[in-house]
Scaffold this active site. Structure first.
Site, PDB file in Angstrom:
ATOM      1  N   LYS A  19      82.581  62.571 -45.419  1.00 52.67           N
ATOM      2  CA  LYS A  19      81.954  61.273 -45.710  1.00 52.67           C
ATOM      3  C   LYS A  19      82.927  60.355 -46.443  1.00 52.67           C
ATOM      4  O   LYS A  19      83.087  59.171 -46.094  1.00 52.67           O
ATOM      5  CB  LYS A  19      80.699  61.485 -46.560  1.00 52.67           C
ATOM      6  CG  LYS A  19      80.025  60.204 -47.039  1.00 52.67           C
ATOM      7  CD  LYS A  19      78.876  60.524 -47.984  1.00 52.67           C
ATOM      8  CE  LYS A  19      78.227  59.264 -48.523  1.00 52.67           C
ATOM      9  NZ  LYS A  19      77.495  58.497 -47.490  1.00 52.67           N
ATOM     10  N   ILE A 446      61.516  46.598 -44.797  1.00 56.38           N
ATOM     11  CA  ILE A 446      60.928  47.934 -44.718  1.00 56.38           C
ATOM     12  C   ILE A 446      60.876  48.632 -46.079  1.00 56.38           C
ATOM     13  O   ILE A 446      60.099  49.554 -46.272  1.00 56.38           O
ATOM     14  CB  ILE A 446      61.682  48.792 -43.681  1.00 56.38           C
ATOM     15  CG1 ILE A 446      61.693  48.072 -42.327  1.00 56.38           C
ATOM     16  CG2 ILE A 446      61.054  50.165 -43.529  1.00 56.38           C
ATOM     17  CD1 ILE A 446      60.321  47.689 -41.812  1.00 56.38           C
ATOM     18  N   GLY A 447      61.689  48.195 -47.034  1.00 55.10           N
ATOM     19  CA  GLY A 447      61.558  48.800 -48.365  1.00 55.10           C
ATOM     20  C   GLY A 447      62.796  48.730 -49.216  1.00 55.10           C
ATOM     21  O   GLY A 447      62.851  48.015 -50.210  1.00 55.10           O
ATOM     22  N   GLU A 499      63.647  49.304 -54.376  1.00 56.31           N
ATOM     23  CA  GLU A 499      63.836  50.732 -54.648  1.00 56.31           C
ATOM     24  C   GLU A 499      65.164  51.082 -55.325  1.00 56.31           C
ATOM     25  O   GLU A 499      65.780  52.103 -54.987  1.00 56.31           O
ATOM     26  CB  GLU A 499      63.678  51.543 -53.351  1.00 56.31           C
ATOM     27  CG  GLU A 499      62.371  51.273 -52.637  1.00 56.31           C
ATOM     28  CD  GLU A 499      62.248  51.981 -51.296  1.00 56.31           C
ATOM     29  OE1 GLU A 499      63.011  52.933 -51.051  1.00 56.31           O
ATOM     30  OE2 GLU A 499      61.394  51.572 -50.495  1.00 56.31           O
ATOM     31  N   TRP A 576      61.417  66.350 -43.952  1.00 56.02           N
ATOM     32  CA  TRP A 576      62.737  66.083 -44.501  1.00 56.02           C
ATOM     33  C   TRP A 576      63.025  66.907 -45.749  1.00 56.02           C
ATOM     34  O   TRP A 576      63.993  66.650 -46.462  1.00 56.02           O
ATOM     35  CB  TRP A 576      62.907  64.585 -44.771  1.00 56.02           C
ATOM     36  CG  TRP A 576      63.006  63.807 -43.487  1.00 56.02           C
ATOM     37  CD1 TRP A 576      62.959  64.311 -42.213  1.00 56.02           C
ATOM     38  CD2 TRP A 576      63.169  62.395 -43.348  1.00 56.02           C
ATOM     39  NE1 TRP A 576      63.080  63.303 -41.293  1.00 56.02           N
ATOM     40  CE2 TRP A 576      63.210  62.119 -41.953  1.00 56.02           C
ATOM     41  CE3 TRP A 576      63.279  61.340 -44.248  1.00 56.02           C
ATOM     42  CZ2 TRP A 576      63.360  60.820 -41.464  1.00 56.02           C
ATOM     43  CZ3 TRP A 576      63.430  60.055 -43.749  1.00 56.02           C
ATOM     44  CH2 TRP A 576      63.473  59.801 -42.382  1.00 56.02           C
ATOM     45  N   HIS A 707      71.618  50.335 -39.222  1.00 59.01           N
ATOM     46  CA  HIS A 707      72.657  51.363 -39.302  1.00 59.01           C
ATOM     47  C   HIS A 707      74.039  50.795 -38.989  1.00 59.01           C
ATOM     48  O   HIS A 707      75.033  51.509 -39.075  1.00 59.01           O
ATOM     49  CB  HIS A 707      72.340  52.508 -38.336  1.00 59.01           C
ATOM     50  CG  HIS A 707      71.009  53.134 -38.589  1.00 59.01           C
ATOM     51  ND1 HIS A 707      69.921  52.927 -37.770  1.00 59.01           N
ATOM     52  CD2 HIS A 707      70.575  53.924 -39.593  1.00 59.01           C
ATOM     53  CE1 HIS A 707      68.878  53.570 -38.257  1.00 59.01           C
ATOM     54  NE2 HIS A 707      69.248  54.184 -39.352  1.00 59.01           N
TER      55      HIS A 707
END
EC number: 2.1.1.14
Length: 767
Positions: A19, A446-447, A499, A576, A707
């Site tokens: 990553k 969406i959040g 969030e 998940w 994405h």
């Protein structure tokens, strides 16, 4: 001697090295040489680790910088024309197909602006693959611009003294899991089999020339309901591929039951088969019956999908039964699937409770498990390992950690009334219109909003005790206000708090619920450079106190616009997380539904009357085959959602969100949410919109791909909405992105959302 085998190993590195180097490369902070060197280092580590553990059959070509299916598309030249126009290096073509690419023109290179290919769930796992996309003009050939990856990595391992078995996705699965491009919607991908087989053959021949003795050729679609026309393709494919000039082929399946498709493979001229006996141990008798003289049976008895210790006694019994069927020299002990789906190494977990830690086995430990089981059935003395394993299995089964009598008693109170709203949607809609007075084409997100470096630093400081709870709360409130003010500024209608306090949409809740355990380094690849650290459900689940009310109430206090409370749904938390394997999924989902019901009711009581309960994983939990198991799942999945959301007033608006999946409107309808939002931006098939034309409640079909760093223009939003409105009524349509914006940067979020809102305003003027 029974051999041991692993179908694949995590590629991400023990400290998420992949990553870090990949994202450094994307941001221009690392060179392509540094990227490739790190990949080589990770592969060497994985091969040496498996060799040291004593694994007999070690995989190669299980490594990828993004996705193994995407690698194959690049290798076979299944590259849609739009990615070939910009003179990109092969690795950049790969990344452009996976995540899109948008670059301004320079003196030496033209501007680049391409969207990503569609990304979908890998069967019923939480891994995502980039969907192969074909057109009538697709010309399959070995694309050797960057070498031949399976051959190169085989040779790389060979130079290190490690003989490997290359892993390749088989031709039937590769085509069946793909789709037709938007310019070739009449194309059936499986019809391309005659064109792609010579390329597979050429690849296998080159592997043989390099010294490969066997190839693991994965055909996981064999666990799906396949039309007869597709079943017949296996014989066509493998009759063409098998020969003296290619390595032996081990046809490999996983994640389910192969028996309904057994006739498709019973006479294939392959050297052997692999079957998943963790998920479907009862298929052993029938699958063993199709083996011909000389064919091997690879028995998947170590779970590649979960983190619980393998019960050596049970696994050995399955292998012993296989030996009785086909002979000791024809059986291989294996993982059920690739270990891609499990964290790398349990030894890196220093903070887990020792009692609970003893119940777990991560990818590195699973290497030892396949070796011990192989030795055990071969007659070697592994009595110490067997005794320790039996003691661990027994301790878990008897532990008080797993059982909460109060939760079990509350489960008995669930009935249809508890899982039903006070009124049907039309009556609720009347009350909600009067309360919120939203315009046509209401806009929302969406959040989540970008998780900036500053947010991560302060969360880390708080976790380490370097700042006080008061200081951290003040920081979070400041971040919330930034998000709220931005949304007001651009004119969004229903707001979110962004969030900033949440590390992950599942982990955040799991950390506040009883019945969960957590890792510090238990990362698993979800897609590309997106890794998740799934919680582990170790016991009965309950909510000791409110989880999200404080932040939502603060956010609502600083705006007059509706503020959404944001929760993750029961099925998604279950899917998940690493679930328990000692009770059913239904029981775990209903326990989670009850815990979330308490949270939903507390939010409503605190004045938060738009509440979103996300269920992006509800489709992935669907059993892979039609039948009673699937219908039962749909019933309890919908019931657990309604248990969570049905305790509110008619005027409280319940939202839900879905992504990464092809969804049946009937699955969504059963949830009885007032508004649903669905990932849609990469759907090219107009029939997909048509499926939702009769959906009775309100819906938002996602308008841009979160994405990808690519920024859509206002006109792009307008065009997308126009297409949708040909099918779906304006009075029911919401305008929103595909998913949460956590992984994006602020500049691209600001521009994308501004363009989206301006497009919505244009349609309000028209209607």
């Amino acid at each position: 001697m029974v051999q041991s085998s692993v179908l694949g190993f995590p590629r991400i590195g023990g400290q998420r090295e992949l990553k870090k180097i990949t994202e450094a490369y994307w941001s221009g902070k690392a060179t392509v040489e540094e990227l490739l060197a790190k990949g080589k280092e990770l592969r060497e580590h994985n091969w040496k680790l498996q060799q040291k553990a004593g694994v007999d059959i070690i995989p190669s070509n299980d490594f990828s910088y993004y996705d193994q299916v995407l690698d194959l598309s690049l290798l076979f030249n299944a590259i849609p024309e739009r990615y070939t126009k910009f003179d990109l290096a092969p690795i950049d073509v790969l990344f452009a197909m996976g995540r899109g690419l948008q670059k301004k023109a320079t003196e030496t290179q033209a501007a680049v602006d391409v969207t990503a290919l569609e990304m979908v769930k890998w069967f019923d796992s939480n891994y995502h693959y980039v969907r192969p996309t074909f057109s009538h003009s697709t010309e399959f050939k070995l694309n050797t611009a960057a070498g031949i990856k399976p051959v190169d990595e085989f040779n790389e391992a060979k130079a290190l003294g490690v003989q490997t078995r290359p892993v390749i996705l088989g031709p039937v699965s590769y085509l069946y899991l793909g789709k037709a491009d938007k310019d070739s919607l009449d194309l059936e991908p499986i019809s391309l089999l005659p064109k792609i087989l010579p390329v597979y053959k050429e690849l296998l021949q080159k592997l043989k020339e390099a010294g490969a003795e066997q190839v693991q050729i994965d055909e996981p679609v064999l666990v799906l309901d396949l039309p007869e026309a597709v079943q017949s393709k296996f014989k066509e494919a493998y009759d063409a591929l098998v020969g003296a000039d290619v390595p032996e082929l081990i046809l490999t399946t996983y994640f389910g039951d192969v028996r309904p498709n057994l006739k498709a493979i019973e006479n294939l001229p392959v050297a052997g088969f692999h079957f998943d006996f963790v998920r479907v141990p009862e298929q052993l008798d029938e699958v063993a019956s199709i083996l011909k003289d000389g064919q091997t049976l690879s028995a998947g008895v170590v779970d590649g999908r979960n983190i619980w210790k393998t019960d050596f006694a049970k696994a050995s019994a399955v292998v012993q039964k296989a030996i009785e069927k086909v002979g000791k020299d024809k059986v291989v002990v294996a993982t059920s699937s690739s270990l891609l789906h499990t964290p790398v190494d349990l030894e890196s977990e220093t903070k887990l409770d020792a009692v609970i830690k003893d119940w777990f086995s991560f990818a590195t430990q699973k290497l030892d498990e396949v070796v011990v089981i192989a030795k055990n059935v071969s007659g070697e003395d592994v009595s110490k390992q067997l005794e320790a394993n039996a003691a661990s299995i027994k301790a878990r089964s008897e532990s008080s950690i797993t059982n909460d009598p109060k939760v079990q008693e509350r489960l008995t109170t669930i009935n249809e009334a508890l899982a039903t709203r006070k009124a049907a949607f039309p009556e609720r809609l009347t009350e909600q219109k009067a309360k919120y007075n939203l315009p046509l084409f209401p806009t929302t997100t969406i959040g989540s909003f970008p998780q900036t470096k500053d947010i991560r630093i302060n969360r880390n400081k708080f976790a380490k005790g370097q700042i006080t709870a008061e200081e951290y709360e003040a920081f979070i409130n400041k971040e919330i206000e930034t998000v709220v003010r931005f949304q007001e500024e651009i004119g969004l209608d229903v707001l979110v708090h962004g969030e900033p306090e949440r590390n992950d949409m599942v982990q955040y809740f799991g950390e506040q619920l009883n019945g969960f355990a957590f890792t510090t380094n238990g990362w698993v690849q979800s897609y590309g450079s997106r890794y998740v650290r799934p919680p582990i459900i170790v016991g009965d689940v309950s909510r000791p106190k409110a989880m999200t009310v404080k932040e939502s109430v603060y956010a609502q206090s600083i705006t007059s616009k509706p503020m959404k409370g944001m929760l993750t749904g029961p099925v998604t938390i279950l899917r998940w997380s690493f679930p328990r394997d000692d009770v059913s999924g239904k029981i775990q989902a209903l326990q989670l539904g009850l815990a979330l019901r308490d949270e939903v009711n507390d939010l409503e009581g605190a004045g938060i009357t738009v509440i979103q309960v996300d269920e992006p994983a509800i489709r992935e939990g669907l059993p892979l085959r039609a039948g009673k198991e699937r219908s039962d799942y749909l019933n309890w999945a919908a019931q657990s959602f309604r248990v969570a959301t049905s305790g509110v007033e008619n005027s409280t608006q319940i939202h839900s969100h879905f992504c990464y999946s092809d969804l049946d409107p009937n699955h969504i309808k059963a949830l009885d949410a007032d508004v649903v939002s669905i990932e849609f931006s990469k759907k090219d098939d107009p029939n997909y919109i048509q499926e939702f034309s009769e959906y009775p409640n309100h819906i938002g079909l996602g308008l841009f791909d979160i994405h990808s760093p690519r920024i859509p223009s206002k006109q792009e939003f307008v065009s997308r909405i126009e297409e949708i409105l040909k099918v779906y009524p304006a009075s029911k349509f919401w305008v929103n992105p595909d998913c949460g914006l956590k992984t994006r940067g602020w500049p691209e979020v600001k521009e994308s959302l501004t363009n989206m809102v301006e497009a919505a305003k244009e349609f309000r003027a028209k209607y």
